[in-house]
Scaffold this motif. Sequence first.
Motif, short mmCIF file in Angstrom:
data_model
loop_
_atom_site.label_atom_id
_atom_site.label_comp_id
_atom_site.label_asym_id
_atom_site.label_seq_id
_atom_site.Cartn_x
_atom_site.Cartn_y
_atom_site.Cartn_z
N ALA A 27 0.83 -1.21 0.00
CA ALA A 27 0.00 0.00 0.00
C ALA A 27 0.87 1.26 0.00
O ALA A 27 0.59 2.23 -0.72
N GLY A 28 1.93 1.24 0.79
CA GLY A 28 2.84 2.38 0.82
C GLY A 28 3.50 2.62 -0.52
O GLY A 28 3.68 3.77 -0.95
N LEU A 29 3.88 1.53 -1.21
CA LEU A 29 4.49 1.66 -2.53
C LEU A 29 3.54 2.31 -3.52
O LEU A 29 3.93 3.20 -4.29
N VAL A 30 2.29 1.88 -3.51
CA VAL A 30 1.31 2.44 -4.45
C VAL A 30 1.10 3.93 -4.17
O VAL A 30 1.14 4.76 -5.09
N VAL A 31 0.91 4.26 -2.89
CA VAL A 31 0.66 5.66 -2.53
C VAL A 31 1.88 6.53 -2.86
O VAL A 31 1.75 7.61 -3.45
N ALA A 32 3.08 6.07 -2.48
CA ALA A 32 4.29 6.87 -2.72
C ALA A 32 4.55 7.02 -4.21
O ALA A 32 4.98 8.10 -4.67
N SER A 33 4.32 5.97 -4.99
CA SER A 33 4.57 6.04 -6.43
C SER A 33 3.61 7.02 -7.11
O SER A 33 4.02 7.84 -7.95
N VAL A 34 2.33 6.95 -6.76
CA VAL A 34 1.36 7.87 -7.35
C VAL A 34 1.66 9.30 -6.93
O VAL A 34 1.60 10.24 -7.74
N ALA A 35 2.00 9.49 -5.65
CA ALA A 35 2.31 10.83 -5.17
C ALA A 35 3.55 11.39 -5.87
O ALA A 35 3.61 12.57 -6.22
N SER A 36 4.56 10.53 -6.08
CA SER A 36 5.78 10.97 -6.74
C SER A 36 5.51 11.40 -8.17
O SER A 36 6.14 12.33 -8.68
N ALA A 37 4.58 10.70 -8.84
CA ALA A 37 4.23 11.08 -10.22
C ALA A 37 3.38 12.33 -10.26
O ALA A 37 3.43 13.09 -11.23
N ALA A 38 2.60 12.57 -9.21
CA ALA A 38 1.66 13.69 -9.24
C ALA A 38 2.27 15.00 -8.76
O ALA A 38 1.93 16.08 -9.26
N VAL A 39 3.18 14.93 -7.78
CA VAL A 39 3.69 16.14 -7.12
C VAL A 39 4.99 16.57 -7.76
O VAL A 39 5.87 15.76 -8.02
N GLY A 40 5.10 17.87 -7.99
CA GLY A 40 6.33 18.43 -8.56
C GLY A 40 6.15 19.90 -8.82
O GLY A 40 5.19 20.53 -8.34
N GLN A 41 7.08 20.49 -9.55
CA GLN A 41 6.94 21.90 -9.89
C GLN A 41 5.68 22.15 -10.72
O GLN A 41 5.10 23.23 -10.67
#
Length: 357
Positions: A27-41
């Motif tokens: 679950a942590g992998l899914v959340v972190a991966s989606v967040a990493s793709a969504a959040v940025g400049q």
Amino acid sequence: MTSGGDPVLRRRRGSARVAVLFTVLVAGLVVASVASAAVGQFDIPVSQVVGSVLSRAGLDVLAAPGDPFAEAALWDVRFPRVVLALLVGGVLGICGALMQGCFGNPLAEPGVVGVSSGAAVGACLSIVFGWTFLGSFTTPALAFCTGLLTTLAVYVLARSKGRAGVVTMILTGVAVNAVAGAAISFLVFAGDQAAREQIVFWQLGSLAASRWVHVATIAPLVAVCVVVALLLARRLDLLALGDRQARHLGVDVEVLRLVTIVVVAIAVSAAVSYSGIIGFVGLVVPHLIRMITGPGHRVLIPASLLGGALLLVSADLLARNAFDYADLPIGMLTALVGGPFFFWLLLRTRRREGGWA
């Protein structure tokens, strides 16, 4: 017999703990991966990130980004970086578990056998002398080759009378790491200002240049590493009983150590050739997993894979977003976490064993 001493109850509790651990890690992998793709400049809504992935899979359930720039940012920049972070973190976690099992020491990690410092020498050679005979793959290819050769050199130099003792191999690794460090220092001295900056940035570790071609290059090696590690799990459990006991139980200790070291050398060399040196993942993750699940490698190895991937993709998310318009070296962040943990681990080992002697 008390309930706490019931072996059946203990097994059930252990199985439940393992199930909870794997659920949390996935679950942590899914959340972190989606967040990493969504959040940025350039932020992209989570629903559009998920919708874009589902759309590529042929499922038009959620709306994908309508902006072509957002779609290109996802698939050309962020997703390759996320996937490479998962692969590098996972392989470092597994290799840390293999090294600790191979050496019988919770303080062991892949850098002990010189793979990271050896890879750095190859990368520095390519940067300083401007070699481009393999195009953009020259630096990663040289890093991979020198990392592998350095590790094999440590094993060969540590062998005596057909065996490579654990202590001798660790001390040989320390010596080879020192020589590699001296070679890197000389190359930094010999290079120009641009080469020095590139070497320093490479040594600090970064996933900023991630591309799908990099993912395609190391993914097969990671897959082989995972399969071989799982095949070695039972014999590593027997090795934990001691070399003599493992031999009595039919384990060829020398072959087991050689295969383990070769797998670690290949996998870590491939990982750091694209990411630079990222330390402490292979030290921190397996030890934390072992504290939760116990020393059994059939659980430890896949859990270390997931834990390492989760740690690195989370660190990369922080590295990209801690400061505006700046990409922090990811190796620096893992060292900030791993350094204090390593010190705590040293103190804990000293207290439990009653001293260093």
